[in-house]
Design a protein around this motif. Sequence first.
Motif, PDB file in Angstrom:
ATOM      1  N   GLU A 228      51.054  98.382  64.789  1.00 21.88           N
ATOM      2  CA  GLU A 228      51.889  97.369  65.427  1.00 21.88           C
ATOM      3  C   GLU A 228      51.876  96.088  64.590  1.00 21.88           C
ATOM      4  O   GLU A 228      50.823  95.597  64.201  1.00 21.88           O
ATOM      5  CB  GLU A 228      51.337  97.077  66.822  1.00 21.88           C
ATOM      6  N   GLY A 229      53.039  95.582  64.291  1.00 27.48           N
ATOM      7  CA  GLY A 229      53.140  94.331  63.556  1.00 27.48           C
ATOM      8  C   GLY A 229      53.207  94.466  62.057  1.00 27.48           C
ATOM      9  O   GLY A 229      53.444  93.495  61.354  1.00 27.48           O
TER      10      GLY A 229
ATOM     11  N   PHE B 161      49.798  91.082  61.124  1.00 27.71           N
ATOM     12  CA  PHE B 161      49.391  92.372  61.684  1.00 27.71           C
ATOM     13  C   PHE B 161      48.708  92.139  63.025  1.00 27.71           C
ATOM     14  O   PHE B 161      48.396  91.006  63.395  1.00 27.71           O
ATOM     15  CB  PHE B 161      48.452  93.120  60.729  1.00 27.71           C
ATOM     16  N   HIS B 162      48.478  93.219  63.729  1.00 32.36           N
ATOM     17  CA  HIS B 162      47.684  93.196  64.957  1.00 32.36           C
ATOM     18  C   HIS B 162      46.345  93.862  64.658  1.00 32.36           C
ATOM     19  O   HIS B 162      46.287  94.826  63.896  1.00 32.36           O
ATOM     20  CB  HIS B 162      48.377  93.953  66.087  1.00 32.36           C
TER      21      HIS B 162
ATOM     22  N   PRO C 153      47.183 100.304  58.359  1.00 32.96           N
ATOM     23  CA  PRO C 153      46.534 100.659  59.623  1.00 32.96           C
ATOM     24  C   PRO C 153      45.228 101.404  59.374  1.00 32.96           C
ATOM     25  O   PRO C 153      45.121 102.205  58.451  1.00 32.96           O
ATOM     26  CB  PRO C 153      47.549 101.577  60.299  1.00 32.96           C
ATOM     27  N   GLY C 154      44.242 101.110  60.207  1.00 39.87           N
ATOM     28  CA  GLY C 154      42.947 101.764  60.088  1.00 39.87           C
ATOM     29  C   GLY C 154      41.921 100.968  59.312  1.00 39.87           C
ATOM     30  O   GLY C 154      40.723 101.218  59.414  1.00 39.87           O
TER      31      GLY C 154
ATOM     32  N   ALA D 211      44.254  90.997  68.715  1.00 42.99           N
ATOM     33  CA  ALA D 211      44.742  89.738  68.152  1.00 42.99           C
ATOM     34  C   ALA D 211      45.985  89.974  67.317  1.00 42.99           C
ATOM     35  O   ALA D 211      46.157  91.034  66.712  1.00 42.99           O
ATOM     36  CB  ALA D 211      43.669  89.083  67.284  1.00 42.99           C
ATOM     37  N   HIS D 212      46.856  88.964  67.301  1.00 44.97           N
ATOM     38  CA  HIS D 212      47.962  88.927  66.346  1.00 44.97           C
ATOM     39  C   HIS D 212      47.517  87.971  65.249  1.00 44.97           C
ATOM     40  O   HIS D 212      47.105  86.840  65.526  1.00 44.97           O
ATOM     41  CB  HIS D 212      49.256  88.424  66.989  1.00 44.97           C
ATOM     42  N   VAL D 213      47.574  88.428  64.000  1.00 47.43           N
ATOM     43  CA  VAL D 213      47.098  87.661  62.862  1.00 47.43           C
ATOM     44  C   VAL D 213      48.267  87.350  61.939  1.00 47.43           C
ATOM     45  O   VAL D 213      48.978  88.260  61.505  1.00 47.43           O
ATOM     46  CB  VAL D 213      46.005  88.442  62.093  1.00 47.43           C
TER      47      VAL D 213
END
Length: 112
Positions: free
Chosen positions: A110-111, A28-29, A89-90, A76-78
């Motif tokens: 996103e992601g 995820f982002h 999300p959230g 960040a991209h995780v």
Amino acid sequence: YVVRKEMDSNVLFVSREYASADKPRNAFHADAINWIGGAPPPAGAAGEPTPLRVKVRHGAASHEASVSLLDGGARAHVSLAGRDKGLAPGQFAAFYDGPVCLGSGVISEEGL
């Protein structure tokens, strides 16, 4: 399970198959990251993927993860080492180096 929200059109998507194999939920982002020390970890700030532990939601469980910082550490991209069927999300993701909480950010669509 709530799997997606479209706030503009007031639509909520739900599913009984939230944990299905076609939804790996292992990356995820995170946006709007607040680093407790005022700056991201040095290795991450240099643009290198950084191994950290990541917690999402409440409870003691955390994930080994590779965190790649974006936009100077504001995002960040995780990539998690395993799946987490509850990513949404959230929610907040907290970043740890051992027992030390480095900061947290909001999981974006996103992601996912």
